[in-house]
Design an enzyme around this catalytic site. Sequence first.
Site, PDB file in Angstrom:
ATOM      1  N   ASP A  87       0.828  -1.213   0.000  1.00  0.00           N
ATOM      2  CA  ASP A  87       0.000   0.000   0.000  1.00  0.00           C
ATOM      3  C   ASP A  87       0.858   1.258   0.000  1.00  0.00           C
ATOM      4  OD1 ASP A  87      -2.257  -1.701   0.350  1.00  0.00           O
ATOM      5  OD2 ASP A  87      -1.792  -1.803   2.478  1.00  0.00           O
ATOM      6  N   SER A 106       2.334   6.923   0.406  1.00  0.00           N
ATOM      7  CA  SER A 106       1.476   6.076   1.236  1.00  0.00           C
ATOM      8  C   SER A 106       0.090   6.079   0.611  1.00  0.00           C
ATOM      9  CB  SER A 106       1.418   6.609   2.669  1.00  0.00           C
ATOM     10  OG  SER A 106       0.452   5.892   3.411  1.00  0.00           O
ATOM     11  N   ARG A 107      -0.389   4.907   0.202  1.00  0.00           N
ATOM     12  CA  ARG A 107      -1.683   4.852  -0.487  1.00  0.00           C
ATOM     13  C   ARG A 107      -2.858   4.879   0.480  1.00  0.00           C
ATOM     14  NH1 ARG A 107       1.411   0.971  -3.562  1.00  0.00           N
ATOM     15  NH2 ARG A 107       2.184   2.018  -5.433  1.00  0.00           N
ATOM     16  N   VAL A 108      -2.575   4.829   1.772  1.00  0.00           N
ATOM     17  CA  VAL A 108      -3.637   5.027   2.763  1.00  0.00           C
ATOM     18  C   VAL A 108      -3.737   6.514   3.088  1.00  0.00           C
ATOM     19  CG1 VAL A 108      -4.356   4.537   5.125  1.00  0.00           C
ATOM     20  CG2 VAL A 108      -3.464   2.718   3.689  1.00  0.00           C
TER      21      VAL A 108
END
Length: 519
Positions: free
Chosen positions: A338, A363-365
């Site tokens: 992620d 950061s894909r969150v």
Amino acid sequence: MIDVNAIGKELREKVAGTRIEADRRPCGRILYSGDGVLRIAGLRDVKYNELLEIEGGYRALALNLEQDCVGAVLFTGDDKVRYGDLAYSTGETVHMRVGEELLGRVVDPLGEAIDGMGALTSALSRPVEFPAPAIMDRGKVNKPLQTGILAIDSMIPIGRGQRELIIGDRQTGKTAIAVDTILNQKGEDVVCIYVSIGQKASSLAKTVSTLREKGAMAYTCVVCSTADDAVPLQYLAPYSGCALAEYFMYQGKDVLIVYDDLSKHAVAYRTMSLLLQRPSGREAYPGDVFYLHSRLLERAAKLSEEKGGGSITALPIVETLAGDISAYIPTNVISITDGQIYLESELFNSGVRPAVNVGLSVSRVGGSAQCKAIRQISGQLRVDLAQYRELAIFMQFGSDLDAETQKTLSRGMKMTDTLKQRQYLNYSVREMIVLLLVSGSDLVDKIPERKMVAYNEGLLDYLRTNHAALLEKINPNAAVPDALRAEILDAAEKYVNVTVGDDGQGEEPPVPTAETEKA
């Protein structure tokens, strides 16, 4: 003369009194043994990844299920097992010992203690291969896992249940970031698991020693397979560590697991596959090398509240060669995780540590797993750093710069210095908020260049000593009010005036106390 009848009678009595217990397990014979690989004939109904017992007390793992034989790899005893020895099917897959007892211990991938502190007695175990949680069993990743590293928590936040890759060349500080993150979980009710895959024993011993000295082993378990261990143990290590992490996750606890590193894990799997004569693909890796890591990393998740609300946060580490993140294994793992923290050797060698390349790290969150106060302050930080780096490239041509451009360059350099951080020096969330507020204000113009790192450390000591109540006022989960912001900047300005002086020049005296401030 010899009494044949008496001898025969005695033999009949001995045979009649002998009890023969037959081993009814499926049995086969070894046709080939070499390089830790076995080919076994006669075994039927063997499952993939089944544990086999070899004559002499050795164990092997069944990996190739062929029409006329079974291909297996030995955990131990590769120089003891011979052609013709018997191999028995156990009907079980490999299990990892689990339990609270493992915290504070160093164990091998089969759950046996190797730290010299006595044998483990826990009877609990979990299979090392286990299905990942279903989509409907997962919850939203919305709680931050603080690393204590300003550059990461402000721009590349990690949430509990996320999989964040740490990638970079050798000797760029990948393990240091992972160890600092483990140290920062002290008092946070997070169980930590450090999985060492194919590392030197001396490097592992140094890491374990650091964790012990800092008091982190109380909530940490180290699962290790060193470079001189058998290749199957290196292959098994991350799955064993994940099985231990799942034990705590399904109890509703938050777990942090570090895989150090998956490059060596892929190499170990490639070694086994080639010895088992499996077809090879790109870079001689087998065709299922993507599945090797995807089935491991998909087990990291944030469970829904109905399932207990536990989480596994995975920090896999991958080593690149000459900064090539487009190689086979790096691209595979990047596509699974992620987000990634990319560490650059040029930054590391120039003194920027941690050497995080903000442009390639993501950061894909993102902000959903970040404290509200830090998200409010650091929103413009990444853009400002990108602008500074563009200007710094132009500055190399030696052209004349106007005052505004010089100011932008100076502030960018000071912001870069603010993000520098010594190893084992972790910041709390409140301290990060203070540093971000100060570095984004006009106050930094008073601080000489190359003095920012020392100023930041001194400022935090000053606030802890003289303004502890001010730090306590900061609520990380809410936006920072204007009045509190002004109060923080006022205290920081007093520290600047005492240490640097009103003219922005001078040496750095010791941290001032309340008495020297009044004077």
